[in-house]
Scaffold this active site. Structure first.
Site, PDB file in Angstrom:
ATOM      1  N   HIS A 157     -72.054 -28.235 -14.580  1.00  0.00           N
ATOM      2  CA  HIS A 157     -71.375 -28.832 -13.431  1.00  0.00           C
ATOM      3  C   HIS A 157     -71.904 -30.221 -13.100  1.00  0.00           C
ATOM      4  CE1 HIS A 157     -74.541 -27.170 -10.575  1.00  0.00           C
ATOM      5  NE2 HIS A 157     -74.227 -28.267  -9.931  1.00  0.00           N
TER       6      HIS A 157
ATOM      7  N   ASP B 211     -73.159 -22.050 -16.861  1.00  0.00           N
ATOM      8  CA  ASP B 211     -73.350 -23.394 -16.316  1.00  0.00           C
ATOM      9  C   ASP B 211     -74.492 -24.129 -17.028  1.00  0.00           C
ATOM     10  OD1 ASP B 211     -73.184 -25.622 -14.707  1.00  0.00           O
ATOM     11  OD2 ASP B 211     -74.036 -24.657 -12.922  1.00  0.00           O
TER      12      ASP B 211
ATOM     13  N   SER C 244     -79.887 -29.396  -9.412  1.00  0.00           N
ATOM     14  CA  SER C 244     -79.096 -28.713 -10.434  1.00  0.00           C
ATOM     15  C   SER C 244     -79.428 -29.174 -11.841  1.00  0.00           C
ATOM     16  CB  SER C 244     -77.605 -28.931 -10.187  1.00  0.00           C
ATOM     17  OG  SER C 244     -77.177 -28.024  -9.224  1.00  0.00           O
TER      18      SER C 244
HETATM   19  C1  4AZ Z   1     -75.943 -27.365  -5.698  1.00  0.00           C
HETATM   20  O1  4AZ Z   1     -75.026 -27.620  -4.956  1.00  0.00           O
HETATM   21  C2  4AZ Z   1     -76.848 -26.240  -5.368  1.00  0.00           C
HETATM   22  N1  4AZ Z   1     -79.864 -23.011  -3.158  1.00  0.00           N
HETATM   23  C3  4AZ Z   1     -77.938 -26.004  -6.166  1.00  0.00           C
HETATM   24  C4  4AZ Z   1     -78.777 -24.947  -5.864  1.00  0.00           C
HETATM   25  C5  4AZ Z   1     -78.517 -24.163  -4.772  1.00  0.00           C
HETATM   26  C6  4AZ Z   1     -77.435 -24.410  -3.971  1.00  0.00           C
HETATM   27  C7  4AZ Z   1     -76.596 -25.457  -4.274  1.00  0.00           C
HETATM   28  C8  4AZ Z   1     -79.433 -23.025  -4.488  1.00  0.00           C
HETATM   29  O2  4AZ Z   1     -76.125 -28.011  -6.710  1.00  0.00           O
END
Ligand code: 4AZ
Length: 286
Positions: free
Chosen positions: A83, A136, A233
């Site tokens: 993503h 992902d 992420s």
């Molecule tokens: C995100 O939006 C995201 N709390 C990454 C990790 C988490 C929530 C959102 C986990 O990339």
């Protein structure tokens, strides 16, 4: 609101980068969680496999272009989240993003230390499902090798590091507050691997995704608190010296009852064979 995860990750970050050149039509502000995501600053030498994904063209220079995390699993191979490389993020296919780089060996994004290495090739898992968030992950090939010491081994299926209760460390330059306070220095948070049914109950299927135990891993603390967040992420979750997860999604950050969801690395390792075997040389966008 499908695909809210990819949006949640990058849009607020792009907003934070004042110099961002993309018009963020319809961008929603970051979820204003009241919970502090309980991490602590670390030096990159403590988790040298943690890299930042950067595009200054796309995100501006205020944070060295950082918009996601990644993890070195071989000298020229970095894993990140699928993503992170979506069209909505990069504005086109990943291989068209001319200044896509990996920043390695740098604690403070603005320090100029370490290396900025161009990405030679970016492949998004063709099996990535943006509705559930299953699969992902994406694989980046670098133009120049990282030192061996910056590489973390991937935990294969059956590795005891996946056992619920195992302590793990997640690292990245993401949001420290759930409200858009992106870190300039690398941070880490200590979380535990949680039983699959904890995430299966928390995420039976909704706008943010659906928990799939075969390809996802549940991590966090039952009481909430330490967690990964937007901007982390694609970054590593490491337990017992082995990579078990990539930061993927969740509902908010650090909320009790809403653990972090990670891409299960044993599933990535399995898919990688098919991936390079079946897709090598293919120019098809995935
Ligand atoms: C995100 O939006 C995201 N709390 C990454 C990790 C988490 C929530 C959102 C986990 O990339």
């Amino acid at each position: 609101m499908r695909r809210s995860v990819a949006r949640a990750l990058v849009r607020p970050l792009a907003l934070a980068a004042a110099a961002a050149v993309i018009p963020l039509v319809g961008a929603a502000p970051a979820a204003a969680d009241s919970v502090v995501v309980g991490g602590f600053p670390i030096d990159v030498s403590q988790a040298p496999w943690t890299v930042a994904l950067s595009s200054r063209d796309r995100f501006g220079g205020t944070r060295a272009g950082q918009f996601c995390g990644g993890v070195a699993v071989a000298p020229t191979t970095v894993l990140t989240a699928a993503h992170c490389l979506g069209e909505d993020v990069l504005g086109g296919p990943p291989n068209a993003a001319r200044d896509l780089k990996v920043i390695a060996g740098r604690t403070d994004l603005l320090s100029g230390k370490g290396d900025e290495i161009a990405v030679r090739d970016a492949r998004v898992n063709p099996g990535y499902d943006a509705t559930t968030n299953a699969g992902d992950f994406a694989v980046l090939t670098l133009t120049k090798p990282l030192p061996r010491s910056a590489v973390v081994p991937m935990a294969g299926a059956g590795d005891p590091a996946y056992t619920p209760g195992t302590e793990a460390l997640v690292s990245g330059w993401g949001d420290m507050s759930g409200g858009g306070a992106y870190a300039r220095r690398l941070h880490a948070a200590r979380v535990h691997v949680l039983p699959d049914d904890t995430c299966a109950r928390a995420y039976p299927g909704g706008p943010e995704g659906a928990y799939r135990a075969g390809s996802m891993l549940c991590g966090g603390e039952a009481k909430g608190g330490p967690d990964a967040c937007q901007g982390d992420s694609g970054g590593p979750l490491v337990a017992s010296g082995r990579l078990i997860g990539l930061v993927s999604w969740g509902s908010g950050c650090g909320r009790p009852g809403n653990p972090g969801v990670y891409t299960r690395v044993s599933a990535v390792a399995r898919a990688l064979d098919v991936f390079s075997g079946g897709r090598a040389g293919s120019d098809e966008p995935s």
